[in-house]
Design a protein around this motif. Sequence first.
Motif, mmCIF file in Angstrom:
data_model
loop_
_atom_site.group_PDB
_atom_site.id
_atom_site.type_symbol
_atom_site.label_atom_id
_atom_site.label_comp_id
_atom_site.label_asym_id
_atom_site.label_seq_id
_atom_site.Cartn_x
_atom_site.Cartn_y
_atom_site.Cartn_z
ATOM 1 N N MET A 44 0.825 -1.213 0.000
ATOM 2 C CA MET A 44 0.000 0.000 0.000
ATOM 3 C C MET A 44 0.855 1.256 0.000
ATOM 4 N N ILE A 45 1.943 1.233 0.772
ATOM 5 C CA ILE A 45 2.829 2.395 0.822
ATOM 6 C C ILE A 45 3.496 2.616 -0.525
ATOM 7 N N LEU A 46 3.988 1.548 -1.144
ATOM 8 C CA LEU A 46 4.641 1.684 -2.442
ATOM 9 C C LEU A 46 3.672 2.182 -3.507
ATOM 10 N N ARG A 47 2.417 1.773 -3.441
ATOM 11 C CA ARG A 47 1.432 2.240 -4.417
ATOM 12 C C ARG A 47 1.054 3.700 -4.176
ATOM 13 N N ARG A 48 1.205 4.158 -2.954
ATOM 14 C CA ARG A 48 0.897 5.559 -2.647
ATOM 15 C C ARG A 48 1.994 6.501 -3.148
ATOM 16 N N LEU A 49 3.232 6.011 -3.229
ATOM 17 C CA LEU A 49 4.373 6.860 -3.585
ATOM 18 C C LEU A 49 4.600 6.859 -5.093
ATOM 19 N N ASP A 50 4.951 8.010 -5.623
ATOM 20 C CA ASP A 50 5.198 8.148 -7.061
ATOM 21 C C ASP A 50 6.240 9.244 -7.261
ATOM 22 N N HIS A 51 7.503 8.832 -7.378
ATOM 23 C CA HIS A 51 8.590 9.806 -7.451
ATOM 24 C C HIS A 51 9.774 9.182 -8.173
ATOM 25 N N PRO A 52 10.522 9.956 -8.952
ATOM 26 C CA PRO A 52 11.649 9.398 -9.706
ATOM 27 C C PRO A 52 12.783 8.883 -8.836
ATOM 28 N N ASN A 53 12.812 9.241 -7.556
ATOM 29 C CA ASN A 53 13.865 8.754 -6.663
ATOM 30 C C ASN A 53 13.350 7.730 -5.653
ATOM 31 N N ILE A 54 12.232 7.089 -5.996
ATOM 32 C CA ILE A 54 11.681 5.992 -5.200
ATOM 33 C C ILE A 54 11.427 4.821 -6.138
ATOM 34 N N VAL A 55 11.926 3.644 -5.769
ATOM 35 C CA VAL A 55 11.806 2.480 -6.638
ATOM 36 C C VAL A 55 10.329 2.195 -6.923
ATOM 37 N N LYS A 56 10.047 1.808 -8.156
ATOM 38 C CA LYS A 56 8.674 1.639 -8.611
ATOM 39 C C LYS A 56 8.236 0.175 -8.496
ATOM 40 N N LEU A 57 7.107 -0.043 -7.818
ATOM 41 C CA LEU A 57 6.495 -1.367 -7.769
ATOM 42 C C LEU A 57 5.650 -1.536 -9.028
ATOM 43 N N GLU A 58 6.023 -2.496 -9.869
ATOM 44 C CA GLU A 58 5.364 -2.656 -11.165
ATOM 45 C C GLU A 58 4.266 -3.701 -11.161
#
Length: 355
Positions: free
Chosen positions: A186-200
């Motif tokens: 849930m936390i990874l889906r909330r975050l969206d930034h070029p310096n945060i690893v992306k959950l695909e």
Amino acid sequence: MGCIASKQAVSITPALDHHSGAFPDNLSGILASSGRSRAALHDLETTTILKNKNKNKNKNKKNKQKAYSSYGGSSELGESRKERNSNINCGDALSLRLGNLNKYVEGEQVAAGWPQWLSAVAGEAIQGWVPLRADSFEKLEKIGQGTYSNVFRAQELETGKIVALKKVRFDNFEPESVRFMAREIMILRRLDHPNIVKLEGLITSRLSCSIYLVFEYMEHDLAGLSSSPDIKFSESQVKCYMQQLLSGLEHCHSRGVMHRDIKGSNLLINNDGILKMADFGLANFVSTGRQQLTSRVVTLWYRPPELLLGSTDYGAAVDLWSVGCVFAELFLGKPLLQGRTEVNNLLNYSCSNST
């Protein structure tokens, strides 16, 4: 001048991808459909309750001077027995309808391919997603291991894209274990930034007792680069990495998220010199003050004094202490505080502070 991108000490243009403006909250959009349904049910039942209250109030207007109701307080502020029964019935109806809605959403997720044990406990974390197929990827090699997970370099067969697969180990018969894993998603889906690893995406199936988190692949981590005898970071390179780290961390904190395990091995670097924060397994939402948090977070050498002293009431500032330790480590080429225990680390901090 720029960030070092490999252990061969190749210099590249600094990856100073300045970020400004607010990103959309992906999680709110993902949960919008079920949220609107719940809100609609709540509004419907609230309207029914208010109508019943007004009807009964007019009917019993002449009896307002009775001293106290059976539940305490004056009859003007209290409810008649009929009103109480009406409210109880409405509350039961609301609970029943919400329960039916939860079962409907859970049924949709199971039909989409999610295992029932995951949907029942972590339905919000997977809402709106479809599980990826394990046979769509080929594992190439194991590249990391943690307390609760293994990480593999893998290739998506259809596109040839290289990804990182994080296999999470947990007991799917223990709801709390599943909720812990769901919080990271849930936390990874909330975050969206070029310096945060992306959950695909996520890999699982109805027959599987494991789950894989699919991430973009990053070639290096900051700890590996800084410990290499062939690499000595220049001042401009340190600034480059710190700017990216602080940019990603600012986004986390603006979304109410504490990372709680910032260290070099959790800061990934690709061959273009871009830094991304990773491993949100210990991350949590900033406490409102009513919730006690555990002090057993943040790797010891990067743990701030308040956590070393056992505080359970803390905020996003704990991440900034860790950032300072990483900053010093990049200049020194080794960790600043290398205590073996909490007390030893506090003593090291005191000695470093006095000098």
